[in-house]
Design a protein around this motif. Sequence first.
Motif, PDB file in Angstrom:
ATOM      1  N   ARG A  34      44.210   8.617  25.650  1.00 60.81           N
ATOM      2  CA  ARG A  34      42.943   7.908  25.499  1.00 60.81           C
ATOM      3  C   ARG A  34      43.126   6.415  25.754  1.00 60.81           C
ATOM      4  O   ARG A  34      44.187   5.857  25.521  1.00 60.81           O
ATOM      5  CB  ARG A  34      42.417   8.120  24.075  1.00 60.81           C
ATOM      6  N   HIS A  36      42.988   2.408  25.246  1.00 62.77           N
ATOM      7  CA  HIS A  36      42.991   1.497  24.113  1.00 62.77           C
ATOM      8  C   HIS A  36      42.182   0.260  24.494  1.00 62.77           C
ATOM      9  O   HIS A  36      41.739   0.123  25.632  1.00 62.77           O
ATOM     10  CB  HIS A  36      44.419   1.154  23.673  1.00 62.77           C
ATOM     11  N   HIS A  39      42.571  -1.665  27.777  1.00 60.40           N
ATOM     12  CA  HIS A  39      42.007  -1.135  29.024  1.00 60.40           C
ATOM     13  C   HIS A  39      40.570  -1.613  29.224  1.00 60.40           C
ATOM     14  O   HIS A  39      40.123  -1.790  30.349  1.00 60.40           O
ATOM     15  CB  HIS A  39      42.039   0.395  29.016  1.00 60.40           C
ATOM     16  N   MET A 265      49.550  -5.200  22.948  1.00 57.90           N
ATOM     17  CA  MET A 265      49.265  -3.774  22.773  1.00 57.90           C
ATOM     18  C   MET A 265      49.979  -2.997  23.847  1.00 57.90           C
ATOM     19  O   MET A 265      50.071  -3.431  24.980  1.00 57.90           O
ATOM     20  CB  MET A 265      47.786  -3.536  23.007  1.00 57.90           C
ATOM     21  N   LYS A 267      50.766   1.164  25.144  1.00 57.12           N
ATOM     22  CA  LYS A 267      50.696   2.605  24.950  1.00 57.12           C
ATOM     23  C   LYS A 267      52.017   3.173  24.477  1.00 57.12           C
ATOM     24  O   LYS A 267      52.068   4.011  23.590  1.00 57.12           O
ATOM     25  CB  LYS A 267      50.350   3.273  26.284  1.00 57.12           C
ATOM     26  N   VAL A 272      48.401   0.095  19.296  1.00 57.79           N
ATOM     27  CA  VAL A 272      47.120   0.008  19.999  1.00 57.79           C
ATOM     28  C   VAL A 272      45.937   0.227  19.054  1.00 57.79           C
ATOM     29  O   VAL A 272      46.091   0.748  17.963  1.00 57.79           O
ATOM     30  CB  VAL A 272      47.014   1.082  21.106  1.00 57.79           C
ATOM     31  N   VAL A 273      44.777  -0.216  19.519  1.00 60.00           N
ATOM     32  CA  VAL A 273      43.517   0.173  18.886  1.00 60.00           C
ATOM     33  C   VAL A 273      42.778   1.009  19.914  1.00 60.00           C
ATOM     34  O   VAL A 273      42.614   0.594  21.059  1.00 60.00           O
ATOM     35  CB  VAL A 273      42.673  -1.061  18.505  1.00 60.00           C
ATOM     36  N   ASP A 274      42.358   2.159  19.508  1.00 61.17           N
ATOM     37  CA  ASP A 274      41.666   3.078  20.407  1.00 61.17           C
ATOM     38  C   ASP A 274      40.342   2.452  20.858  1.00 61.17           C
ATOM     39  O   ASP A 274      39.568   1.953  20.043  1.00 61.17           O
ATOM     40  CB  ASP A 274      41.414   4.391  19.668  1.00 61.17           C
ATOM     41  N   LEU A 275      40.117   2.485  22.154  1.00 62.51           N
ATOM     42  CA  LEU A 275      38.928   1.834  22.704  1.00 62.51           C
ATOM     43  C   LEU A 275      37.643   2.484  22.218  1.00 62.51           C
ATOM     44  O   LEU A 275      36.692   1.801  21.837  1.00 62.51           O
ATOM     45  CB  LEU A 275      38.986   1.848  24.237  1.00 62.51           C
TER      46      LEU A 275
END
Length: 467
Positions: A34, A36, A39, A265, A267, A272-275
């Motif tokens: 997924r 982050h 992206h 950040m 992967k 990371v923080v999920d987008l």
Amino acid sequence: MRIFNTLGRTLQDFEPGDPGKVSMYVCGATVQSRPHVGHGRYAVVFDVVRRYFEWLGYDVTYVRNITDVDDKIINAANEMGITIEEVVEIAGGAFRSAYESLNVAAPDIEPRATEHIPEMIEMIEELISRDHAYPADGDVYFSVRSFPDYGKLSGRNIDELRSGERIEPGEGKRDPLDFAVWKGAKPGEPSWDSPWGPGRPGWHIECSAMAHKYLGVGFDIHGGGHDLVFPHHENEITQAEAAGHVPFARYWMHNGLLNLSGEKMSKSTGHVVDLVEGIEKYTPGAVRLFYLRTHYRKPVEFGEEALIDARASLDRMWAFRRRVPGPVEDAPLESAIDAFKGAMDNDLDNAGALAVLFEVIREGNRRLDASEDAGPWVAAYDEIIEVLGLEEPGAGVEDILDEIETLALGLGIEGASGEAAVDALIELRATARANKQWAVADQIREGLTAAGIVLEDTSDGVRWHRG
RNA sequence: GGCGACGUGGCCGAGUGGUUAGGCAAGGGUCUGCAAAACCCUGAACCCGGGUUCGAUUCCCGGCGUCGCCUCCA
């Protein structure tokens, strides 16, 4: 327009290769997991680059690739016990929906690596025939020392690289610096036939081949995250130019990276923080504005405070526009448009552009307060907000129909649903207010607030919007 | 170690050799049945040390600090 060109590391006047047209290639993501929030930044930044060029009147061709085969995708598939196609489908879908909610326009062309194997093989053959690449046991490597310009993008020279070299030479590599353009298949891996046996392309060759296929030699802008400068983009240039596509690209733009607690950040580290989660938590508009608050080349700290700040700023923008419902006929305020253009022409100073927007908003609000004509200010707002892609989405109520209906029925309104029910409630409240039945009026306001609708009483009547 | 970026008011963040960026937050007003929004006013900054200059936050040198790339990474 001046652009900071990574190639040469200077601000340069942008001149399209083909007058009136701009060709852009941006490195998209490897769809292994997924997205982050990092992206989201590259997607939004280059979306604005594209919108700005279009706004300037250029005919833009925007290509953004999808890397749909590589080691990590294969590993992910093995771990989850599914095919790489399924990994690509799942992760790619998450990227697509995140882009969409961030108001990132789809690229004109979105090529996938696996759909361009023949083009890559052709380029590899060209490299071999020019003695820039050599086969070795099913792999094919690029010979870095055969290309004197190697390092010109990232600003390093081969000998320095060598001193920092940490990789053991691969089995077939003649030089540790050489990199794979074709990787022979190991058992169980997806593969394609090639003159060197079954295998798959190296990462860098896909962009060299696909950019060339869709945009030709010497296209205008190549973009991507700053972490791609080396080795990915360095290798891309090298391969393309060694194959005779000179120059490969004319301007290179790289966006700064996102930090989390002071660290990049990434992967691979899981830092990371999920987008998608970020978008849900802070709203899509706030996330998009967060990206655009800072000059695109600077690193940014992703944090709660900044997102809440962005959310508040966004509310201010949208609240201004709501004061003048519907489209405006006026020509946009020239001085504001000039200032906006001045900022954007300065290496896409998106933060400076926002300052212009806020000045338009303040003066527009002042004029509306004073019952003066604010048309040109609203028109300028519309113009700027659209280039930045920050316009307020339509205020639908589809997702809260039940709440509204329950509220309406509770107050004796029947037969109305959706927006009609909202209107009926507003009307009922207006009657209550006229009769100074404040309790009823407040009950309606509070009920709508709970459902997600905010009412604003103004001298021109009641407006509502989604909270 | 090599290459590069950056260090601005409580927070975020542009910019400039001498004149108010902007946003968020804070304080004071105006408006307001409630609520929201809005407008006006206020305070506050340019990492440290040298140098150039009539004058530097802005240019130069040094230092300190933070971060990135050098390995897959937007």
